[in-house]
Each structure stands twice: as structure tokens, then as C-alpha cells.
Design a protein around this motif. Sequence first.
Motif, PDB file in Angstrom:
ATOM      1  N   ILE A 227     -41.101  21.819  66.421  1.00  0.00           N
ATOM      2  CA  ILE A 227     -39.770  22.342  66.076  1.00  0.00           C
ATOM      3  C   ILE A 227     -39.799  23.861  65.919  1.00  0.00           C
ATOM      4  N   ILE A 228     -40.648  24.328  64.992  1.00  0.00           N
ATOM      5  CA  ILE A 228     -40.655  25.768  64.689  1.00  0.00           C
ATOM      6  C   ILE A 228     -41.336  26.561  65.808  1.00  0.00           C
ATOM      7  N   GLY A 229     -42.526  26.105  66.193  1.00  0.00           N
ATOM      8  CA  GLY A 229     -43.251  26.815  67.256  1.00  0.00           C
ATOM      9  C   GLY A 229     -42.519  26.772  68.578  1.00  0.00           C
ATOM     10  N   GLY A 230     -41.941  25.597  68.899  1.00  0.00           N
ATOM     11  CA  GLY A 230     -41.239  25.461  70.179  1.00  0.00           C
ATOM     12  C   GLY A 230     -40.005  26.327  70.264  1.00  0.00           C
ATOM     13  N   ILE A 231     -39.220  26.362  69.159  1.00  0.00           N
ATOM     14  CA  ILE A 231     -37.981  27.144  69.174  1.00  0.00           C
ATOM     15  C   ILE A 231     -38.273  28.631  69.206  1.00  0.00           C
TER      16      ILE A 231
END
Length: 428
Positions: A227-231
Motif C-alpha cells: 500500500i504505502i511503498g506501491g503508492i
Amino acid sequence: MAWAIFGSMIVLLLLGFPMMIPLIAGSLIGFVALFGGFGQLDTMVQQILGGIRPASLIAVPMFIFAADIMTRGQSANRLIDLVMAFVGHIKGGLAVSTATACTLFGAVSGSTQATVVAVGGPLRPRMLKAGYNDSFILALIVNASDIAFLIPPSIGMIIYGVVSGTSISELFIAGIGPGLLILLMFSIYSYIYAVRNNVPVEDKTSWAERWLAVRRALWPLGFPVIIIGGIYGGIFSPTEAAAACVLYAVFLETIVFREMTMKQLYSTAKSTGLITAVVFILVGAGAAFSYVISFAQIPQAVLGGIGIDEMGQYGVLFTISIAFFVGCMFVDPIVVILIFVPIFAPVVSQVGLDPVLVGTIITLQVAIGSATPPFGCDIFTAIAVFKRPYVEVVKGTPPFIFMLLSVAVLLIFFPQIALFLRDLAFAK
């Protein structure tokens, strides 16, 4: 007309109708009054459909689906075991573990109610056995679940972003700082409570056991990475991250952990579909209602009556905070966001407030109101899950509500608590 709309909605609520009925009824009364009959109902239908049209809303059912899969599978328990292995042995460690587990699960679910179920179910019996008072346990679980509304992915932030047109990616990262600050406050209070009440500590786990807990939790810890890394790595949009979370959850629980059969997965999908239907009806009805009150210039009349045009930024933020906090003490958070955001949006723009900061404060106030008597929705979730009386659930909430409101005040005077990471990530 305003009295007719809001009066009818209040009467329907008092009669026990679900919130979607008063919203639709209020919109219908408004359209009939504004356009002199039923001739413009096609416009109402267009507004309802327009409200659920934004692509960003696709993330809501997918995050709900992913959270439901994890709750029914092993992911939630593995995250709890990881936290317990490292902090369970310190004074108040079990309570700190509960708050931390709520934060971790919030980072993979975005739902306060899912967090109450997933974390409270396994940890409440352990805390009772360790000697904690049940009122403290229930208050901790209910209020620590608020962190799930701030730590990305947050369903509340998605709804706010869609309604206000604010970047959901920026909102997500702005929620991290306040969420961690709340966790710190709750952890300190848990330590003080354990010392004052002489709560015994858990046995200290060996490093071998900790390493095993880390290994077991590596797969579930992939969710915040996605979620965080991908966004923020530019790989996913928030909606694409939600889809990736569902795929990852299915992969973990059906193939890696082999905890969920295809029949159970179908049942979970059906449950998510029912929840999503309710959410989308609320969103569509809220869009029609927002059109009515905007067309009738009700926001201008209400805000002009309290003199908000003469307030500075601090006055506007305090007014917004109070409105959302009180609203969510009585009504579902999504409904409050749908109704109040369009009312305050012109003033927010007029005084030059950062919409991301406003969204973070609104999300926090919505979360606090959801856990505050008399009718906060998380309270009734806890009553249903733990089968405890209302008074017992709310008895221990005042210290936690005070801490949450303190963070809300700090956000108003020190906005960098929320905006520092946002500015860092987006180089503003």
C-alpha cells in the motif's frame, strides 16, 4: 425548507430507519420543494449515480474485501503474535501490544470496525486473564481502532478525497504522523495504568521465539509495503493498491497459509458485497443531498448564522472539528463526511486552508466521534462482538477521548504533524 428537510430526517432516524432512508427522503423533499413537484426527479437520479461514479470509490470494496479475508484467515493473528513477542513482557505490554496491533491491522484494513473484531477477539481474553479491568480493555480496543481510520489505507480518507476532490495519496501519507502520535499516547497511558493497578507482566519471550514470530509475520507485513511503498513509489494508484491487496490476501490465505477454501472465499465476497452496497447507497444518496443543500444555499445560511466568514483559519478549523466530532456521536461517519464536507468546502477554500490538513483533522474527528457516546458506531460494534452492556463499554473511554482530542488540537496548532511526511513525499 431547511427545517422540513432536517426535521423529516431526524423523525425517520428516531423511528429507527437505517441512515440511507432519511438521506434519500431528505433529498426527495428538497427536490420536490426546489423544483415544485416531481418533474426533476431525473436530476436526483443523475446526482445519485454521479456520486458513485468516481473511479477512486472502487478502492473501498476492495479494501473491505481484503480486510475481511485477513480477519477470517491467519494474517491478523500473526501480526498480533509479532507485537506480543517484542513488547508483551514490559509493564503494560499487553495493552501496548493491543494498541500496536490495532495500528498494524489498520495499516492493512483501513476500517475501525474490522480492527475491533480482528484485534479485540483474540486479545481481550488474554488481557482479562492478565488482570486488566474489562472497562479499560474495551475502551482501549474501541479507541485504538480509531488509528485504523488514520493509518493508510483509510476508507474515511477515500470518501473525503472523493467528495472534496483532494488527492487520496496525499491524504494517506498525512495520516501516518497523527496515527503514530496517538499510538505513543495510548502506550504511555497503558504503562501508567499497569503500574498504578499493579498488573503483572507477561513472560519474556526468547530471541528464538521472536525470530519465529518475525518469520511468521513476514507475509502479512507485505500489506503495508504494497500500500504505502506501491503508492509512494509510483507503482500503484490507491485504487490499484487496493486491487493488489485483495490479490495478495487471497494468495496468502488460500495458497500460502491454506486457511481459506474457495467456498469460504465466496462467502467472504458475498459479505463484502452486502457492506459495499450499503456504503454506495449512502454515497449516492449523500451526493443527491449535497446537491440539494448547495442549490438551496443552506450552507451559506447556516455558516453565515454562526459568523464563520469572520473567523480566521484557527476558528474555521475548530468549528469544523466540533461539527464532525458531534455529528459522528450520533450518525455513521460516512454520512457525516458526505453531508458536512460540501458545507464547509467553500469556507476552507476562502480562508486558504490546506485541504489535506483539513481532511486529516476531519478524519480524526470522525474516528473520535465513532468511539464516543452516545451513539458512536464502534461502541455498538464492541457491544455486538464482546456481548457486554453499553455502560461497561463506554465507562473507560474518557481518558482515551481526551488523548484523541488532544491530538486533534495539536494538529490545528502544529499542522506539520500531518504535513511533514506529505511535503517530504510530494516535495511541496
